[in-house]
Design an enzyme around this catalytic site. Structure first.
Site, PDB file in Angstrom:
ATOM      1  N   GLY A 263       2.039 -31.573 -15.045  1.00 46.40           N
ATOM      2  CA  GLY A 263       1.761 -30.187 -14.664  1.00 46.40           C
ATOM      3  C   GLY A 263       3.029 -29.496 -14.173  1.00 46.40           C
ATOM      4  O   GLY A 263       3.028 -28.801 -13.149  1.00 46.40           O
TER       5      GLY A 263
ATOM      6  N   ILE B 207       3.587 -25.347  -8.361  1.00 46.10           N
ATOM      7  CA  ILE B 207       4.243 -26.314  -7.473  1.00 46.10           C
ATOM      8  C   ILE B 207       5.056 -27.338  -8.273  1.00 46.10           C
ATOM      9  O   ILE B 207       6.156 -27.723  -7.869  1.00 46.10           O
ATOM     10  CB  ILE B 207       3.169 -27.013  -6.594  1.00 46.10           C
ATOM     11  CG1 ILE B 207       2.472 -25.969  -5.706  1.00 46.10           C
ATOM     12  CG2 ILE B 207       3.770 -28.108  -5.737  1.00 46.10           C
ATOM     13  CD1 ILE B 207       1.117 -26.368  -5.178  1.00 46.10           C
TER      14      ILE B 207
ATOM     15  N   SER C  32      -4.741 -32.594  -1.457  1.00 52.43           N
ATOM     16  CA  SER C  32      -5.060 -31.321  -0.807  1.00 52.43           C
ATOM     17  C   SER C  32      -5.712 -31.581   0.544  1.00 52.43           C
ATOM     18  O   SER C  32      -6.352 -32.625   0.730  1.00 52.43           O
ATOM     19  CB  SER C  32      -6.027 -30.559  -1.705  1.00 52.43           C
ATOM     20  OG  SER C  32      -6.613 -29.497  -0.995  1.00 52.43           O
TER      21      SER C  32
ATOM     22  N   TYR D 249     -13.701 -30.575  -6.848  1.00 50.36           N
ATOM     23  CA  TYR D 249     -12.271 -30.542  -6.486  1.00 50.36           C
ATOM     24  C   TYR D 249     -12.047 -31.380  -5.228  1.00 50.36           C
ATOM     25  O   TYR D 249     -11.198 -32.280  -5.202  1.00 50.36           O
ATOM     26  CB  TYR D 249     -11.847 -29.084  -6.265  1.00 50.36           C
ATOM     27  CG  TYR D 249     -10.382 -28.912  -5.925  1.00 50.36           C
ATOM     28  CD1 TYR D 249      -9.407 -28.910  -6.919  1.00 50.36           C
ATOM     29  CD2 TYR D 249      -9.964 -28.738  -4.602  1.00 50.36           C
ATOM     30  CE1 TYR D 249      -8.065 -28.748  -6.610  1.00 50.36           C
ATOM     31  CE2 TYR D 249      -8.625 -28.571  -4.284  1.00 50.36           C
ATOM     32  CZ  TYR D 249      -7.686 -28.576  -5.290  1.00 50.36           C
ATOM     33  OH  TYR D 249      -6.344 -28.421  -4.977  1.00 50.36           O
TER      34      TYR D 249
HETATM   35  N1  LIG Z   1      -2.078 -23.820  -4.974  1.00 51.81           N
HETATM   36  C1  LIG Z   1      -2.576 -24.397  -3.904  1.00 51.81           C
HETATM   37  O1  LIG Z   1      -2.849 -23.734  -2.883  1.00 51.81           O
HETATM   38  C2  LIG Z   1      -2.811 -25.857  -3.884  1.00 51.81           C
HETATM   39  C3  LIG Z   1      -2.620 -26.663  -4.982  1.00 51.81           C
HETATM   40  N2  LIG Z   1      -2.845 -28.012  -4.900  1.00 51.81           N
HETATM   41  C4  LIG Z   1      -2.615 -28.886  -6.050  1.00 51.81           C
HETATM   42  O2  LIG Z   1      -1.325 -28.655  -6.577  1.00 51.81           O
HETATM   43  C5  LIG Z   1      -1.272 -29.088  -7.935  1.00 51.81           C
HETATM   44  C6  LIG Z   1      -0.531 -28.054  -8.749  1.00 51.81           C
HETATM   45  O3  LIG Z   1      -1.294 -26.864  -8.785  1.00 51.81           O
HETATM   46  P1  LIG Z   1      -0.669 -25.420  -8.650  1.00 51.81           P
HETATM   47  O4  LIG Z   1       0.786 -25.464  -8.864  1.00 51.81           O
HETATM   48  O5  LIG Z   1      -1.218 -24.828  -7.422  1.00 51.81           O
HETATM   49  O6  LIG Z   1      -1.422 -24.668  -9.819  1.00 51.81           O
HETATM   50  P2  LIG Z   1      -0.965 -24.293 -11.322  1.00 51.81           P
HETATM   51  O7  LIG Z   1      -2.219 -23.914 -11.989  1.00 51.81           O
HETATM   52  O8  LIG Z   1       0.177 -23.372 -11.301  1.00 51.81           O
HETATM   53  O9  LIG Z   1      -0.445 -25.683 -11.871  1.00 51.81           O
HETATM   54  C7  LIG Z   1      -1.288 -26.645 -12.378  1.00 51.81           C
HETATM   55  C8  LIG Z   1      -0.528 -27.405 -13.428  1.00 51.81           C
HETATM   56  O10 LIG Z   1      -1.371 -28.452 -13.918  1.00 51.81           O
HETATM   57  C9  LIG Z   1      -1.365 -28.361 -15.318  1.00 51.81           C
HETATM   58  N3  LIG Z   1      -2.576 -28.905 -15.889  1.00 51.81           N
HETATM   59  C10 LIG Z   1      -3.851 -28.517 -15.689  1.00 51.81           C
HETATM   60  N4  LIG Z   1      -4.682 -29.246 -16.439  1.00 51.81           N
HETATM   61  C11 LIG Z   1      -3.901 -30.118 -17.134  1.00 51.81           C
HETATM   62  C12 LIG Z   1      -4.148 -31.119 -18.085  1.00 51.81           C
HETATM   63  N5  LIG Z   1      -5.386 -31.387 -18.513  1.00 51.81           N
HETATM   64  N6  LIG Z   1      -3.100 -31.819 -18.593  1.00 51.81           N
HETATM   65  C13 LIG Z   1      -1.848 -31.556 -18.195  1.00 51.81           C
HETATM   66  N7  LIG Z   1      -1.542 -30.610 -17.315  1.00 51.81           N
HETATM   67  C14 LIG Z   1      -2.561 -29.897 -16.796  1.00 51.81           C
HETATM   68  C15 LIG Z   1      -1.202 -26.897 -15.647  1.00 51.81           C
HETATM   69  O11 LIG Z   1      -0.728 -26.770 -16.976  1.00 51.81           O
HETATM   70  P3  LIG Z   1      -1.329 -25.748 -18.094  1.00 51.81           P
HETATM   71  O12 LIG Z   1      -0.265 -24.757 -18.294  1.00 51.81           O
HETATM   72  O13 LIG Z   1      -1.559 -26.594 -19.291  1.00 51.81           O
HETATM   73  O14 LIG Z   1      -2.604 -25.193 -17.537  1.00 51.81           O
HETATM   74  C16 LIG Z   1      -0.160 -26.532 -14.616  1.00 51.81           C
HETATM   75  O15 LIG Z   1       1.114 -26.879 -15.043  1.00 51.81           O
HETATM   76  C17 LIG Z   1      -2.726 -29.294  -8.359  1.00 51.81           C
HETATM   77  O16 LIG Z   1      -3.004 -30.671  -8.364  1.00 51.81           O
HETATM   78  C18 LIG Z   1      -3.530 -28.629  -7.247  1.00 51.81           C
HETATM   79  O17 LIG Z   1      -4.787 -29.204  -7.067  1.00 51.81           O
HETATM   80  C19 LIG Z   1      -3.238 -28.600  -3.745  1.00 51.81           C
HETATM   81  C20 LIG Z   1      -3.442 -27.851  -2.629  1.00 51.81           C
HETATM   82  C21 LIG Z   1      -3.240 -26.428  -2.598  1.00 51.81           C
HETATM   83  C1  LIG Z   2      -8.153 -12.607   4.240  1.00 52.07           C
HETATM   84  C2  LIG Z   2      -7.971 -13.925   3.671  1.00 52.07           C
HETATM   85  C3  LIG Z   2      -6.806 -14.616   3.912  1.00 52.07           C
HETATM   86  C4  LIG Z   2      -9.020 -14.324   2.721  1.00 52.07           C
HETATM   87  C5  LIG Z   2      -8.883 -15.676   2.063  1.00 52.07           C
HETATM   88  C6  LIG Z   2     -10.151 -16.460   2.123  1.00 52.07           C
HETATM   89  C7  LIG Z   2     -10.212 -17.682   1.201  1.00 52.07           C
HETATM   90  C8  LIG Z   2     -10.258 -17.236  -0.229  1.00 52.07           C
HETATM   91  C9  LIG Z   2      -9.088 -18.685   1.505  1.00 52.07           C
HETATM   92  C10 LIG Z   2      -9.160 -19.184   2.969  1.00 52.07           C
HETATM   93  C11 LIG Z   2      -8.626 -20.584   2.983  1.00 52.07           C
HETATM   94  C12 LIG Z   2      -8.073 -20.783   1.585  1.00 52.07           C
HETATM   95  C13 LIG Z   2      -7.729 -22.145   1.070  1.00 52.07           C
HETATM   96  C14 LIG Z   2      -7.788 -22.445  -0.296  1.00 52.07           C
HETATM   97  C15 LIG Z   2      -8.290 -21.409  -1.249  1.00 52.07           C
HETATM   98  C16 LIG Z   2      -8.444 -19.989  -0.677  1.00 52.07           C
HETATM   99  C17 LIG Z   2      -9.062 -20.006   0.713  1.00 52.07           C
HETATM  100  C18 LIG Z   2     -10.451 -20.606   0.613  1.00 52.07           C
HETATM  101  C19 LIG Z   2      -7.497 -23.823  -0.840  1.00 52.07           C
HETATM  102  C20 LIG Z   2      -8.831 -24.500  -1.005  1.00 52.07           C
HETATM  103  C21 LIG Z   2      -6.808 -23.776  -2.216  1.00 52.07           C
HETATM  104  C22 LIG Z   2      -6.583 -25.135  -2.801  1.00 52.07           C
HETATM  105  C23 LIG Z   2      -6.349 -26.254  -1.842  1.00 52.07           C
HETATM  106  O1  LIG Z   2      -6.163 -27.351  -2.332  1.00 52.07           O
HETATM  107  C24 LIG Z   2      -6.423 -26.070  -0.361  1.00 52.07           C
HETATM  108  C25 LIG Z   2      -5.325 -26.778   0.384  1.00 52.07           C
HETATM  109  C26 LIG Z   2      -6.561 -24.609   0.083  1.00 52.07           C
HETATM  110  C27 LIG Z   2      -7.061 -24.539   1.539  1.00 52.07           C
HETATM  111  C28 LIG Z   2      -7.160 -23.131   2.050  1.00 52.07           C
END
Ligand SMILES: NC(=O)C1=CN([C@@H]2O[C@H](COP(=O)(O)OP(=O)(O)OC[C@H]3O[C@@H](n4cnc5c(N)ncnc54)[C@H](OP(=O)(O)O)[C@@H]3O)[C@@H](O)[C@H]2O)C=CC1
Ligand SMILES: CC(C)CCC[C@@H](C)[C@H]1CC[C@H]2C3=C(CC[C@]12C)[C@@]1(C)CCC(=O)[C@@H](C)[C@@H]1CC3
Length: 345
Positions: free
Chosen positions: A9, A14, A171, A193
């Site tokens: 990814g 990230i 996460s 998730y």
């Molecule tokens: N953003 C956040 O707040 C948080 C993110 N995370 C975790 O961080 C990681 C990265 O996510 P993030 O950067 O936020 O999101 P993005 O959607 O930007 O990145 C996700 C990446 O995963 C790839 N991906 C998804 N499905 C597949 C697949 N089947 N095979 C290969 N690659 C795949 C996507 O590629 P493609 O272009 O093909 O879709 C993309 O490059 C994830 O594991 C997410 O759960 C954890 C906590 C918080």
């Molecule tokens: C006014 C606000 C800031 C409104 C935002 C409310 C919600 C949509 C967010 C509050 C906490 C957020 C959160 C995530 C998604 C968006 C919220 C629910 C995550 C679940 C995204 C993916 C992850 O893996 C977690 C670490 C995030 C935890 C906090």
């Protein structure tokens, strides 16, 4: 010596920020972007090479949610590299997320408000479905495909006299109560998730118990709340931009609002610099950003039970056997069909 680093990814968010940081802050790296969407992967590679002329950046096609693709990609890795130093298991999905607005408003006026912003506990549900391998898509992508990748790459990851590392992007949304060992794919719930991320935390612990003696070390991180395609799937990007001042304000009370992919990749990069023996297998390493914008990494003990992590490991091994059998049967059927076609022509 050159270190081989594979990032799943890596074409956005990230994963891409990690690649940028690795190339900026370390020399002698051979980076492999393992991506599903090769057009975006090419664009990511070009961007990395523009800022780091002469860097070694390879591309690998990998759909981590498809058993066939994982096996093909692993085969390719084994022909290209003789060892792997770091395998970042970062690809992840959160399909069709729904925010429970009533729970959010209620949470705002509760004593749990900081925890709610850090973990989204009780706020988020998703709709999952079966993929073409007959597996739940979130489980297959966030956990099982990566597990299979590790299993296939064991000859490169577990080598005498060499230390290899796997790092899971987990996460703080991972929650024990969302996971059921009798339903590890989360067929029956609405938080796939959360379940898949809790499973990756447990699997990391089991991998350390099983493989440390063979030189393989596993760690998990949480990047915090980061603005990426994943979060733009929860609320539209213009809305996030609109409320950005509120988010900066919230950051004063919870350092988990890292917000940018660069900040979110902090713990991933920090782990790259640590000796594996100094790490706690029961810790989740959190990327954190202070109200003033300073990045740092902090470990937090995970709520994991050893017995359940061992049970999960065994169940995954069993599923691997089933999936491999199904695949070889399909291959045999295809071969027989092809032969039949050839004969009737
Ligand atoms: N953003 C956040 O707040 C948080 C993110 N995370 C975790 O961080 C990681 C990265 O996510 P993030 O950067 O936020 O999101 P993005 O959607 O930007 O990145 C996700 C990446 O995963 C790839 N991906 C998804 N499905 C597949 C697949 N089947 N095979 C290969 N690659 C795949 C996507 O590629 P493609 O272009 O093909 O879709 C993309 O490059 C994830 O594991 C997410 O759960 C954890 C906590 C918080
Ligand atoms: C006014 C606000 C800031 C409104 C935002 C409310 C919600 C949509 C967010 C509050 C906490 C957020 C959160 C995530 C998604 C968006 C919220 C629910 C995550 C679940 C995204 C993916 C992850 O893996 C977690 C670490 C995030 C935890 C906090």
């Amino acid at each position: 010596m050159e270190r081989v680093v594979i990032v799943t990814g890596a074409n956005s968010g990230i994963g891409l920020a990690l690649c940028e940081r690795l190339l900026t802050e370390n020399s002698q790296i051979r980076l492999c972007l393992a991506c599903r969407n090769m057009q975006r992967a090419e664009a990511a590679r070009s961007a990395l090479l523009t800022s780091h002329t002469g860097a070694c950046v390879d591309l690998l096609h990998l759909d981590v949610g498809s058993v066939r693709s994982v096996l093909t990609a692993a085969k390719e890795v084994k022909t290209r590299y003789r060892k792997i130093d770091f395998l970042y298991l970062n690809a992840g999905i959160m399909p069709n997320p729904q925010v429970d607005i009533r729970a959010f408003i209620k949470g705002l006026f509760s004593r749990n408000v900081i925890n709610m912003f850090a973990t989204a506990e009780g706020l988020l549900t998703q709709q999952d479905h079966l993929n073409s391998d007959g597996l739940q898509e979130v489980f297959a992508t966030n956990l099982f495909g990566h597990f299979l990748m590790i299993r296939e790459l064991e000859p490169l990851l577990c080598q005498a006299g060499h230390t290899s590392r796997v790092v899971w992007t987990s996460s703080s949304n991972a929650r024990r109560s969302a996971f059921d060992i009798e339903d590890m794919q989360h067929r029956n719930g609405t938080e796939p998730y959360s379940s898949s991320k809790y499973a990756s935390d447990m699997l990391s612990l089991a991998l350390n118990r099983q493989k440390n003696s063979q030189g393989l070390f596993s760690s998990v991180i949480c990047p915090g709340l980061v603005m990426t395609n994943l979060t733009y799937g929860i609320l539209p990007s213009f809305f996030w931009t609109l409320i950005m001042p509120i988010m900066w304000l919230i950051r004063i009370f919870t350092n988990t609002f890292t917000l940018t992919p660069y900040n979110g990749a902090e713990a991933l990069h920090w782990l790259f610099l640590q000796a594996p023996e100094s790490l706690d297998p029961r810790a989740k390493y959190h990327s954190l950003t202070s109200g003033l914008g300073t990045n740092y990494t902090e470990p937090q003990r995970m709520d994991i039970d050893e017995e359940m992590s061992e049970a999960l490991y065994k169940k995954l091994l069993k599923l691997e056997t089933v999936v491999r059998r199904k695949l070889s049967e399909e291959n045999a059927d295809n071969k027989a069909y092809q032969q039949y076609l050839n004969e009737t022509e």
